[in-house]
Design an enzyme around this catalytic site. Structure first.
Site, mmCIF file in Angstrom:
data_model
loop_
_atom_site.group_PDB
_atom_site.id
_atom_site.type_symbol
_atom_site.label_atom_id
_atom_site.label_comp_id
_atom_site.label_asym_id
_atom_site.label_seq_id
_atom_site.Cartn_x
_atom_site.Cartn_y
_atom_site.Cartn_z
ATOM 1 N N CYS A 202 -90.122 129.595 -82.385
ATOM 2 C CA CYS A 202 -91.304 128.829 -81.997
ATOM 3 C C CYS A 202 -92.586 129.545 -82.411
ATOM 4 C CB CYS A 202 -91.325 128.535 -80.512
ATOM 5 S SG CYS A 202 -92.612 127.342 -80.077
ATOM 6 N N CYS A 382 -93.541 121.599 -81.933
ATOM 7 C CA CYS A 382 -94.069 122.762 -81.219
ATOM 8 C C CYS A 382 -95.092 122.278 -80.202
ATOM 9 C CB CYS A 382 -94.708 123.741 -82.194
ATOM 10 S SG CYS A 382 -95.189 125.297 -81.406
#
Length: 452
Positions: A202, A382
């Site tokens: 991430c 995200c």
């Protein structure tokens, strides 16, 4: 028979009996079989999702698998919802909300083998565990995740273990709550947030916690006394230009200094200094009061050293089908962080990859080839926390091209409360109740995609 010979025979017999008993105990505790129709290496988000989705896919066609046809190999005691660690660092949730015993998540139709894989022998369709056990397979799914190199930053490991160091990280269960302690304990000084160059889990997470800390300082009257700074090894705020431009604008509006192509190489706790290497090879020492460090990451060594890896160390798979690129290893698939898929490594990416892999695995088992229809387009997401009650929902696919769920009526480069509650409330609930059970399909929710 001579007494000595009889004694030796009895001893030998006794050893065989003991060995057989131990073998039986190990067999019962780790799965009675040594060959499986589908063997999944790794019981993280990707491994559990695929194991359960494959079972359901067969069932949907009236071809139910036997209870012991699917096995997941993983010696972990616990399973973690890692996207939740940012919420812990921001003081929104206790970290215990994001950890459960792995055994409690294993559904009745999946066999858990509580060992770790040490080596792959794809030419023999087998793996060997760290316990020395050989497991054969008809098909293999590699879902091991990636490795975090805590020692890649000198002094970081010891700094994280020191409660007075001011150094923390949301990238582990053991340290994510220290992030909140450091944020709450800071009254003035420099709050430094870092991101390394290269692939990480991430890629937006290092700045998510920065935005939350900035907002917390502001809301508690400390904003004027704390200098928030972002040091990143990347050349921009984010890989996708649309979101990067919005985030950089936000950074400047909030008075956060940005230092690009700066990689954290060492932490000097005694002098409260962070040492960064710049693009030209020079170094710079930065004073910190509190430091949030994101360690470098990369392929796991046992994957990198295996014959199924590409030159970098990821499992080499076709970016559309998730099947191994070597035709000789056609019965091998990979998903998630361990794979060579050229997209961001997130849980959201797994929700899009899992049904594609499942369909192609199902087709391969039944026909010897992958589906003509099931292709992964690189979708990932995200959810970028930008403040308490605010979140920018970045969604994109291969080519760093936005692929947004709400673009018809919302600008997703703008932070919104609706998106915030998706991250804080909806996604964790969907994860525990549906995703690890193979019932969650990302943007399609509970509806499995059809590839007819």
């Amino acid at each position: 028979m001579l007494p000595a010979s009889r004694t030796m025979l009895q001893a030998s017999t006794s050893r065989r009996v003991v060995a057989a008993a131990l073998s039986h105990i190990r067999s019962v505790s780790t799965g009675a079989k040594d060959h499986y129709k589908i063997l999944v290496v790794g019981a993280g988000s990707a491994g559990l999702s695929v194991a359960n989705q494959v079972y359901d896919r067969f069932k949907s066609e009236g071809k139910s698998l036997n209870k012991d046809d699917i096995a997941v190999v993983d010696a972990a005691d616990y399973h973690y919802y890692q996207p939740g660690w940012t919420l812990v660092g921001a003081g929104l949730k206790p970290k215990t909300d994001f950890r459960r015993p792995l055994a409690s998540l294993i559904t009745p139709h999946v066999t858990l083998i509580p060992e770790n894989v040490a080596t792959f022998t794809p030419t023999a369709s087998s793996v060997t565990t760290t316990e020395g056990r050989t497991l054969g397979y008809d098909t293999l799914v590699v879902a091991t995740g990636l490795g975090i190199n805590w020692d890649g930053i000198k002094g970081l490991s010891s700094a994280l273990a020191d409660p007075t160091s001011g150094v923390s990280s949301i990238y582990s269960y053991n340290t994510c709550d220290k992030v909140w302690d450091d944020i709450e304990g800071l009254r003035s000084g420099n709050a430094i947030f870092t991101q390394p160059a290269g692939v990480i889990k991430c890629a937006g997470a290092p700045q998510k916690i920065m935005w939350m800390a900035w907002d917390r300082f502001r809301k508690t009257g400390r904003g004027e006394n704390v200098n928030v700074k972002f040091y990143t090894g990347m050349p921009t705020m984010f890989s996708v230009k649309k979101y990067s431009d919005a985030l950089n604008k936000l950074r400047m509006e909030r008075g956060i200094d940005g230092f690009f192509e700066h990689n954290l190489t060492a932490v000097d706790v005694a002098n409260h200094k962070a040492i960064f290497k710049k693009a030209d090879g020079s170094t710079v020492d930065v004073d910190y009061t509190t430091l949030h460090a994101t360690p470098p990451m990369g392929p796991l060594k046992f994957i990198k050293d295996s014959p199924i890896a590409d030159k970098v160390g990821w499992v080499s798979v076709d970016q559309g089908t998730l099947q191994h690129t070597n035709p000789e290893f056609a019965n091998i698939f990979a998903i998630g962080d361990c794979s060579s898929l050229p997209t961001s490594k997130t849980a959201a990416a797994i929700t899009a990859q899992a049904p594609v892999l499942t369909e192609n695995l199902y087709s391969f088992i039944n026909t010897g080839k992958v589906s003509d229809k099931a292709r992964y387009d690189g979708y990932t997401s995200c959810p970028l926390l930008t403040a308490y009650g605010e979140l920018m929902l970045a969604e994109f696919k291969y080519g760093l091209e936005p692929k947004e769920t709400f673009s018809a009526f919302l600008d997703q480069s703008k932070s919104r409360r609706l998106f915030y509650h998706l991250k804080k409330d909806v996604f964790p609930t969907a994860y525990w109740n549906y995703m690890v059970k193979g019932k969650w399909f990302g943007t399609k929710g509970l509806m499995r995609p059809s590839y007819k």
